[in-house]
Design a protein around this motif. Structure first.
Motif, PDB file in Angstrom:
ATOM      1  N   ILE A   1    -106.086  74.449  27.206  1.00 55.05           N
ATOM      2  CA  ILE A   1    -106.863  73.932  28.481  1.00 55.05           C
ATOM      3  C   ILE A   1    -106.172  72.519  28.687  1.00 55.05           C
ATOM      4  CG2 ILE A   1    -108.879  72.843  28.990  1.00 55.05           C
ATOM      5  CD1 ILE A   1    -110.361  74.925  27.705  1.00 55.05           C
ATOM      6  N   VAL A   2    -105.786  71.480  27.672  1.00 58.24           N
ATOM      7  CA  VAL A   2    -105.199  70.366  28.106  1.00 58.24           C
ATOM      8  C   VAL A   2    -103.980  70.675  28.479  1.00 58.24           C
ATOM      9  CG1 VAL A   2    -104.643  68.161  26.855  1.00 58.24           C
ATOM     10  CG2 VAL A   2    -106.898  69.214  26.411  1.00 58.24           C
ATOM     11  N   GLY A   3    -102.919  71.685  27.727  1.00 54.73           N
ATOM     12  CA  GLY A   3    -101.807  71.737  28.123  1.00 54.73           C
ATOM     13  C   GLY A   3    -101.653  72.152  29.528  1.00 54.73           C
ATOM     14  N   ALA A   4    -102.592  73.154  30.098  1.00 58.03           N
ATOM     15  CA  ALA A   4    -102.559  73.466  31.359  1.00 58.03           C
ATOM     16  C   ALA A   4    -102.593  72.533  32.602  1.00 58.03           C
ATOM     17  CB  ALA A   4    -103.453  74.698  31.487  1.00 58.03           C
ATOM     18  N   LEU A   5    -103.614  71.750  32.066  1.00 62.36           N
ATOM     19  CA  LEU A   5    -104.129  70.603  33.170  1.00 62.36           C
ATOM     20  C   LEU A   5    -102.775  69.569  33.093  1.00 62.36           C
ATOM     21  CD1 LEU A   5    -107.857  69.926  32.099  1.00 62.36           C
ATOM     22  CD2 LEU A   5    -107.107  70.848  34.125  1.00 62.36           C
ATOM     23  N   VAL A   6    -102.323  69.047  31.958  1.00 62.36           N
ATOM     24  CA  VAL A   6    -101.501  68.106  31.875  1.00 62.36           C
ATOM     25  C   VAL A   6    -100.016  68.454  32.419  1.00 62.36           C
ATOM     26  CG1 VAL A   6     -99.990  66.696  30.401  1.00 62.36           C
ATOM     27  CG2 VAL A   6    -102.456  66.897  29.807  1.00 62.36           C
ATOM     28  N   ILE A   7     -99.606  69.809  32.127  1.00 57.66           N
ATOM     29  CA  ILE A   7     -98.392  70.177  32.799  1.00 57.66           C
ATOM     30  C   ILE A   7     -98.464  70.572  34.090  1.00 57.66           C
ATOM     31  CG2 ILE A   7     -96.930  72.073  32.685  1.00 57.66           C
ATOM     32  CD1 ILE A   7     -97.319  72.355  29.554  1.00 57.66           C
ATOM     33  N   GLY A   8     -99.754  71.248  34.851  1.00 58.15           N
ATOM     34  CA  GLY A   8     -99.793  71.058  36.014  1.00 58.15           C
ATOM     35  C   GLY A   8     -99.585  70.012  36.979  1.00 58.15           C
ATOM     36  N   GLU A   9    -100.740  68.933  36.340  1.00 57.27           N
ATOM     37  CA  GLU A   9    -100.590  67.738  37.061  1.00 57.27           C
ATOM     38  C   GLU A   9     -99.237  66.988  37.006  1.00 57.27           C
ATOM     39  OE1 GLU A   9    -102.391  64.785  39.431  1.00 57.27           O
ATOM     40  OE2 GLU A   9    -103.307  66.549  38.661  1.00 57.27           O
ATOM     41  N   ALA A  10     -98.821  67.100  35.924  1.00 58.74           N
ATOM     42  CA  ALA A  10     -97.343  66.600  35.977  1.00 58.74           C
ATOM     43  C   ALA A  10     -96.211  67.098  36.735  1.00 58.74           C
ATOM     44  CB  ALA A  10     -96.827  66.589  34.414  1.00 58.74           C
ATOM     45  N   ALA A  11     -96.272  68.337  36.713  1.00 58.28           N
ATOM     46  CA  ALA A  11     -95.425  69.184  37.555  1.00 58.28           C
ATOM     47  C   ALA A  11     -95.501  68.888  39.179  1.00 58.28           C
ATOM     48  CB  ALA A  11     -95.355  70.591  37.609  1.00 58.28           C
ATOM     49  N   VAL A  12     -96.775  69.026  39.377  1.00 59.55           N
ATOM     50  CA  VAL A  12     -97.078  68.557  40.882  1.00 59.55           C
ATOM     51  C   VAL A  12     -96.714  66.977  41.202  1.00 59.55           C
ATOM     52  CG1 VAL A  12     -98.902  68.226  42.808  1.00 59.55           C
ATOM     53  CG2 VAL A  12     -98.934  70.378  40.983  1.00 59.55           C
TER      54      VAL A  12
ATOM     55  N   ALA B   1     -94.575  65.225  39.847  1.00 62.49           N
ATOM     56  CA  ALA B   1     -93.240  65.363  39.754  1.00 62.49           C
ATOM     57  C   ALA B   1     -92.010  65.914  40.730  1.00 62.49           C
ATOM     58  CB  ALA B   1     -92.312  65.697  38.389  1.00 62.49           C
ATOM     59  N   LYS B   2     -93.045  66.654  41.891  1.00 61.46           N
ATOM     60  CA  LYS B   2     -92.529  67.315  42.888  1.00 61.46           C
ATOM     61  C   LYS B   2     -91.672  68.752  42.292  1.00 61.46           C
ATOM     62  CE  LYS B   2     -94.160  65.202  46.337  1.00 61.46           C
ATOM     63  NZ  LYS B   2     -95.137  65.709  47.215  1.00 61.46           N
ATOM     64  N   ILE B   3     -91.845  69.099  41.161  1.00 62.90           N
ATOM     65  CA  ILE B   3     -91.237  70.360  40.647  1.00 62.90           C
ATOM     66  C   ILE B   3     -91.744  71.514  41.270  1.00 62.90           C
ATOM     67  CG2 ILE B   3     -90.439  71.627  38.650  1.00 62.90           C
ATOM     68  CD1 ILE B   3     -90.704  68.984  37.034  1.00 62.90           C
ATOM     69  N   VAL B   4     -93.340  71.654  41.338  1.00 64.76           N
ATOM     70  CA  VAL B   4     -93.857  72.570  42.103  1.00 64.76           C
ATOM     71  C   VAL B   4     -94.751  72.082  43.070  1.00 64.76           C
ATOM     72  CG1 VAL B   4     -93.344  74.153  40.058  1.00 64.76           C
ATOM     73  CG2 VAL B   4     -95.524  72.869  40.370  1.00 64.76           C
ATOM     74  N   SER B   5     -95.359  72.841  43.983  1.00 61.10           N
ATOM     75  CA  SER B   5     -96.278  72.227  44.868  1.00 61.10           C
ATOM     76  C   SER B   5     -97.553  72.791  44.320  1.00 61.10           C
ATOM     77  CB  SER B   5     -95.800  72.958  46.295  1.00 61.10           C
ATOM     78  OG  SER B   5     -96.077  74.528  46.130  1.00 61.10           O
ATOM     79  N   ALA B   6     -98.697  71.912  44.834  1.00 60.46           N
ATOM     80  CA  ALA B   6     -99.985  71.852  44.386  1.00 60.46           C
ATOM     81  C   ALA B   6    -100.557  73.552  44.762  1.00 60.46           C
ATOM     82  CB  ALA B   6    -100.772  71.063  45.220  1.00 60.46           C
TER      83      ALA B   6
END
Length: 520
Positions: free
Chosen positions: A388-399, A401-406
Motif C-alpha cells: 500500500i505504502v509503495g503504491a502511494l509513494v511511487i505513484g505520487e512521486a512519478a506524477v 516528477a512528470k514521468i507519468v500523468s495523473a
C-alpha cells in the motif's frame, strides 16, 4: 548398447527394466528378510528394526519395521508389541494359518493386510505403516499405525468469507476425505485412491457422487491420470498441468479450492474432485468460465445481495481487462469522442511527460504487478503495508516528477483493484489485458473490438473434459441463467447443470413429485 536400442524400439521402459532387475523376493528366513530391508533402507537412521519373540516354550521370532516419527507409538506398543510378547503360540499351529491366528487372536488393529510384494511393503513403511515379519514365513503383515502430526483445521486465508463455514482442507488426504464426508453423508459418495509419481508414490483420490457424476467425464479423467508418467507429485498443480485440456491457454480448465463446502457443492452438481496427499488444494473438473465469477458466499447470503456482488465481479472483469485499452484508444486515436473539458484536463496533465501513453501504461502496470508480487512474498505483517505504502509513494512521486500523468495512475489503480475481485483468474486477466492493449495501440477502438472478438473465439473453442468451457454464457433458457450472471433464489434453481450431471438433474429429494409438477 544394442540391448538399450532394442528396448527403446520395442517401447520397453528402461526404468521398469532396472526395477525388475533389482527386485528381490521374500524368503522364509527372518534374517534374510531383515537383511533385504536393511539393504533397501541403507544409511537411513529413521527406519527402526524391532526384534521380538513370543512366550516360551514354543517361542517364535518376529521383527517389526517402521519409520520413527510417522507411527503412533502407543498403538505399536500396546496393540502389537505387548500382545505378541505376552502370548504363547503353539507349534501345533500350521505356518499357513499362523498369520490368520495373529490377525484374529493376537494383534489389535483396525486395518491389517498380508503381502509378499516388496514394493508394496516398502511403500507402506514409508507411509507410516508397521511391517511384521515372522520367522518361517515368506509373507508379512502390513499394520495401520499411521500417527504423524499435521496442522489443525482452520479457515484458508486465500478464501475468507464473512458468512459460512470456517474450515478448510489441510495436507492430510485422510482428513480431507473426512471433511467432505461430513458435508455429504450419502452412500453414493465414492473415493477411489491411486498412486502417482514413480519416486514419491503420492496418494491421489478421485471423489464423486456415483448417482450424479457424468460417467464420460469420470472415465476421461481416469484415462488421463493413468497416462501420467512423472517421478514426483508434490502439489496438485503438477496434476493440473498434466491433464488439463488447453495447456497453452492462460484460462484454466480445472478448478481448485481449499474449502470443503465448495467441493461439496460442486460434487452435488455432478463434478469430480481430485484430492492430492500433501496439499490442501483440491482440484475439480469440469471447470467452466462462469465459475470464476461465482463464490461460495453467494449461496450463504440473501440472493439480492449475492446477485449484486456477482454483477460487480463481471463489471470488475470488464474494468481490469478493458480500461487501459479503451483509455489508450480514446487518448491516442479518438480524441473527438472525449468531452472537450476532459480532453483539455488530460492534455494538461500530460504536459511535460516524456513518454507516449502506451509506454506510460506498460510502466505502471509492471510496477503494480511488482508491488503485488512483493506483497505476497514478504511476511504477512509487512507485506500489506509495503504494497500500500509503495503504491502511494511511487505513484505520487512519478506524477510529481512528470514521468507519468495523473490520469494514468487513476486508470492503473482502478485496473489493479478490479482484478482482486476475481483473483483466481489472474493469469487470464493479464493475458486478456495485454492482448487488448496491444491491438488498441495499433488500431484504437477497432483494434480493441478485434481483440474482444479473438478472445471470445478462443474461449468458445475451449472445452473442459468434453464440456463446453462457455456453457450457459449467453444462454436464453430461463433455467440455464438462474445461476450465471445473477443468483436466483433456491426455490427457482430446481435443476443441476444438464451437461455436467446427466443422471439425476433434479435437485429436489422427491423426484417423482417434481416430475409430476412439471408435467402438470
Amino acid at each position: 548398447m544394442f540391448r538399450i536400442l532394442k528396448d527403446l524400439l520395442t517401447g520397453k521402459n528402461v526404468k521398469e527394466q532396472k526395477h525388475e532387475t533389482n527386485k528381490k523376493q521374500l524368503s522364509k528366513s527372518l534374517e534374510e528378510n531383515i537383511s533385504i530391508f536393511k539393504e533397501i533402507f541403507d544409511n537411513d537412521n529413521t527406519i527402526i528394526f524391532r526384534n521380538l519373540e513370543t512366550q516360551k516354550p514354543d517361542s517364535i521370532n518376529c521383527s517389526l519395521i517402521f519409520v520413527d516419527g510417522m507411527i503412533d507409538k502407543e498403538i505399536v506398543n500396546e496393540n502389537i508389541l505387548l500382545p505378541i510378547m505376552n502370548n504363547t503360540i503353539s507349534k501345533d499351529i500350521d505356518n499357513s494359518n499362523l498369520l490368520d491366528f495373529l490377525i484374529k487372536k493376537i494383534i489389535i488393529s483396525d486395518d491389517i493386510k498380508k503381502s509378499t510384494d516388496i514394493d508394496e511393503i516398502v511403500g507402506s513403511i514409508v507411509y507410516g505403516d508397521t511391517i511384521l515379519i515372522v520367522d518361517g514365513l515368506d509373507e508379512v503383515l502390513i499394520l495401520n499405525t499411521k500417527g504423524w502430526s499435521f496442522r489443525s483445521i482452520n479457515e484458508p486465508s486465500s478464501e475468507l468469507v464473512v458468512r459460512g463455514p470456517r474450515e478448510g482442507f489441510i495436507e492430510s488426504i485422510l482428513v480431507n476425505t473426512s471433511l467432505i464426508r461430513r458435508k455429504i453423508r450419502n452412500s453414493g459418495l465414492k473415493f477411489e485412491f491411486k498412486e502417482i509419481g514413480a519416486r514419491t508414490k503420492t496418494k491421489v483420490s478421485l471423489c464423486y457422487v456415483d448417482n450424479l457424476v457424468n460417467k464420460k467425464v469420470l472415465e476421461e479423467l481416469k484415462s488421463r491420470l493413468d497416462k501420467i508418467d512423472i517421478d514426483s507429485i508434490l502439489e496438485s498443480n503438477y496434476i493440473e498441468e498434466l491433464i488439463c485440456d488447453s495447456p497453452f491457454s492462460p484460462f484454466e480448465t480445472i478448478g481448485y479450492t481449499e474449502r470443503p463446502d465448495v467441493v461439496a457443492g460442486k460434487l452435488l452438481e455432478g463434478r469430480v474432485a481430485i484430492l492430492v496427499d500433501g496439499t490442501p488444494v483440491v482440484l475439480t473438473v469440469p471447470f467452466l468460465f462462469i465459475e470464476y465469477f461465482q463464490s461460495n458466499q453467494d449461496y450463504y447470503n440473501f440472493y439480492f445481495f449475492a446477485s449484486f456482488n456477482r454483477l460487480l465481479r463481471y463489471i470488475a472483469f470488464f474494468f481490469t481487462t478493458s480500461i487501459p485499452a479503451i483509455y489508450l484508444s480514446l487518448v491516442t486515436f479518438h480524441q473527438e469522442m472525449l468531452p472537450t473539458p476532459l480532453l483539455l484536463s488530460i492534455s494538461s496533465a500530460r504536459d511535460s511527460v516524456p513518454f507516449p501513453t502506451i509506454l506510460e501504461i506498460l510502466i505502471m502496470l509492471l510496477i503494480f504487478d511488482i508491488l503485488r508480487e512483493g506483497g505476497i512474498r514478504l511476511p504477512e505483517p509487512v507485506g500489506a503495508a509495503i504494497s500500500i505504502v509503495g503504491a502511494l509513494v511511487i505513484g505520487e512521486a512519478a506524477v510529481a516528477a512528470k514521468i507519468v500523468s495523473a490520469p494514468i495512475v487513476i486508470v492503473i489503480s482502478l485496473t489493479g483493484i478490479s482484478a482482486f475481485l476475481i483473483y483466481q483468474m489472474k493469469g487470464g486477466i493479464i493475458f486478456a489485458r495485454f492482448i487488448l492493449l496491444f491491438f488498441s495501440s495499433f488500431l484504437g477502438l477497432y483494434g480493441y473490438m478485434f481483440g474482444i472478438i479473438g478472445l471470445f473465439i478462443h474461449l468458445m473453442s475451449m472445452r473442459s473434459f468434453g464440456i463446453p468451457y462457455m456453457l450457459n454464457v449467453g444462454a436464453l433458457n430461463k433455467q440455464d441463467v438462474k445461476d450465471t450472471t445473477v443468483r436466483a433464489p433456491w426455490w427457482y434453481m430446481d435443476y443441476r447443470p444438464k451437461l455436467i450431471s446427466k443422471v439425476d438433474s433434479i435437485r429436489e429429494s422427491n423426484t417423482a413429485n417434481k416430475k409430476d409438477k412439471d408435467n402438470s
